[in-house]
Design a protein around this motif. Structure first.
Motif, PDB file in Angstrom:
ATOM      1  N   HIS A 123       0.819  -1.207   0.000  1.00  0.00           N
ATOM      2  CA  HIS A 123       0.000   0.000   0.000  1.00  0.00           C
ATOM      3  C   HIS A 123       0.858   1.264   0.000  1.00  0.00           C
ATOM      4  O   HIS A 123       0.330   2.353   0.174  1.00  0.00           O
ATOM      5  N   GLY A 124       2.141   1.119  -0.189  1.00  0.00           N
ATOM      6  CA  GLY A 124       3.011   2.291  -0.135  1.00  0.00           C
ATOM      7  C   GLY A 124       3.898   2.433  -1.346  1.00  0.00           C
ATOM      8  O   GLY A 124       5.023   2.917  -1.238  1.00  0.00           O
ATOM      9  N   ARG A 125       3.407   2.011  -2.531  1.00  0.00           N
ATOM     10  CA  ARG A 125       4.261   2.062  -3.711  1.00  0.00           C
ATOM     11  C   ARG A 125       4.543   3.500  -4.128  1.00  0.00           C
ATOM     12  O   ARG A 125       5.655   3.813  -4.549  1.00  0.00           O
ATOM     13  N   ARG A 126       3.533   4.360  -4.062  1.00  0.00           N
ATOM     14  CA  ARG A 126       3.787   5.776  -4.398  1.00  0.00           C
ATOM     15  C   ARG A 126       4.804   6.360  -3.432  1.00  0.00           C
ATOM     16  O   ARG A 126       5.732   7.062  -3.844  1.00  0.00           O
ATOM     17  N   HIS A 146      -4.188   6.530  -7.134  1.00  0.00           N
ATOM     18  CA  HIS A 146      -4.268   5.768  -5.883  1.00  0.00           C
ATOM     19  C   HIS A 146      -4.261   4.263  -6.134  1.00  0.00           C
ATOM     20  O   HIS A 146      -3.862   3.495  -5.248  1.00  0.00           O
ATOM     21  N   ASP A 159      -1.321   1.921  -5.255  1.00  0.00           N
ATOM     22  CA  ASP A 159      -1.112   1.377  -3.915  1.00  0.00           C
ATOM     23  C   ASP A 159      -2.046   0.223  -3.585  1.00  0.00           C
ATOM     24  O   ASP A 159      -1.957  -0.366  -2.512  1.00  0.00           O
TER      25      ASP A 159
END
Length: 445
Positions: A111-114, A227, A230
């Motif tokens: 959930h934190g790729r960005r 979004h 993520d």
């Protein structure tokens, strides 16, 4: 009244001049945005990833120019070889230990790729500032800072590979999407390299200032990604080693992906080897009638053109069997290396660079296609992360071989041929067999 009347035409003239000066920049920006967002890439978010990868490539080449000038070009050949060996020992050796951790670590942050891509950009802003002082003084902090840049760059590459499947426009194949992303990075690198060399003439730290600006922009661009980047809905982790039948693994997807990965590893070993070996060989023995810098430039341009051509051809060949493309490319590269070893010359070396660039690009795009086809969707993103990490480690191994080898042209090309011959022996038969019988789509337990 009169002064007001006179001011009106002056203001209008000033606005026209302003628009004339502004138009090339806004027109260029609109043209770039139109190209990167074409065919649904803008709506899916792929366009932003294409732009981000272009920024990444431009920033990395700025840092490369600064480091090459400090570690390689600023001292005699023998001392330069020692410096680069130290650079490998202090940066590449730790990276070999860190690389296996990058993929699994990023898998834990679905959930934190960005944030991960933005963090990789922001980290290089800070590290480029640290390097800007070290390249002037030559202090030892250059090496740990360079290691940090390398790790951040490879971490970005792993996340980027994992993100692409989430941003495919309707009707896009993964190989076509990767083709666009990779080509944007190559074009940006080709534009930024001479800019970096120009900044280097002002001072050794100036390319690093340019990298700071680029990576700062890249940080904000990464955070503006859609979004859905993520989202980890439906994903599971892929493991390079089999941990039982119920866990999805790259070894459970059939021979195509594994042999494709092995062939791509051979290409990456060759790439790392040629970069380091030829850098020293051509500095000591430049091409006939050319300086060392021009000789390196000729081979580098040949490799870059080959890579760009391979990337462009990837989309055209996407309907072909990827196993056949990988088998053909590793065989072609081996043949070019054998010719360069037997008939060693500047032309043969440049031709090998072009063939290596072409074959590596097409092989990587074909590997991506096989992963897309054969790896279940629930583990596909993780599989991209793991495969990219292994390929980066292969590049490190090739670089180490290139540093250790004596500066003998025919010997070096023979080693290059041996690397690829091993790749052919291990992979081609399996790839051709898989292509003949077709690869069944695996099921996830």
């Amino acid at each position: 009244m009169r002064s007001s009347d006179e001011a009106g035409p002056l203001r209008r003239a000033g606005r026209r001049v302003g628009r004339a000066l502004h138009l090339p920049f806004t027109g260029t920006a609109r043209g770039i945005r139109k190209a990167t967002h074409a065919h649904g890439a803008g709506e899916s978010g792929l366009g932003k990833l294409i732009e981000l990868h272009a920024v990444n490539g431009a920033g990395d080449v700025m840092i490369t120019v600064a480091l090459a000038s400090t570690v390689f070009f600023s001292v005699p050949t023998d001392e330069a070889r020692g410096r680069v060996a130290l650079y490998l020992a202090v940066t590449m050796a730790p990276f070999t230990l860190l690389a296996p951790v990058i993929g699994p670590l990023l898998d834990r942050l679905p959930h934190g790729r960005r944030a991960a891509m933005a963090g990789a950009m922001a980290a290089r802003v800070v590290l480029a500032i640290a390097l800007s002082g070290a390249v002037v003084t030559g202090d030892l902090e250059l090496y740990p800072a360079a290691l940090g840049v390398l790790v951040a760059s490879k971490a970005y590459g792993v996340v980027r590979s994992a993100v692409v499947p989430r941003l495919l426009p309707h009707g896009f194949s993964l190989v076509k999407a990767n083709s666009r992303v990779t080509l944007a990075g190559l074009l940006a690198t080709g534009i930024a390299a001479p800019v970096g060399v120009g900044l280097q003439q002002i001072g050794p730290q100036w390319p690093l200032y340019g990298a700071c600006v680029l990576f700062t922009g890249g940080t904000f661009l990464a955070l503006s990604m859609p979004h859905k980047v993520d989202s980890a809905k439906g994903e599971r982790k892929a493991h390079m080693l089999t941990h039982g039948e119920r866990k999805p693994s790259l070894r459970t997807v059939g021979p195509s992906v594994l042999h494709g990965l092995q062939a791509n590893a051979a290409h990456r070993v060759l790439s790392g080897f040629l970069i380091f070996f030829l850098a020293f060989l051509l500095r000591e023995h430049p091409l006939s009638g050319q300086s060392a810098a021009v000789s390196l430039g000729i081979v580098g341009v040949a490799a870059g053109v080959g890579n760009a051509c391979g990337t462009a051809l990837g989309a055209l060949l996407r309907s072909r069997a990827p196993e056949l493309i990988v088998a053909a490319m590793v065989t072609l590269a081996m043949s070019a290396a054998i010719v360069a070893a037997v008939f060693f010359s500047g032309v043969a070396v440049a031709a090998l660079g072009a063939v290596a660039g072409l074959s590596q690009a097409l092989s990587k795009l074909s590997l991506d296609a096989m992963i897309q086809r054969d790896v279940p969707e629930v583990v596909r993103t993780s599989a991209f992360a793991r495969s990219e990490t292994l390929l980066q480690m292969s590049w490190v191994v090739g670089g180490a071989i290139g540093i250790a080898l004596p500066l003998n042209g025919p010997l070096g090309m023979s080693v290059a041929a041996a690397i690829l011959a091993l790749g052919v022996a291990v992979t081609v038969r399996g790839l051709l067999s898989a292509a003949r019988r077709g690869t069944p789509h695996p099921r996830v337990a």
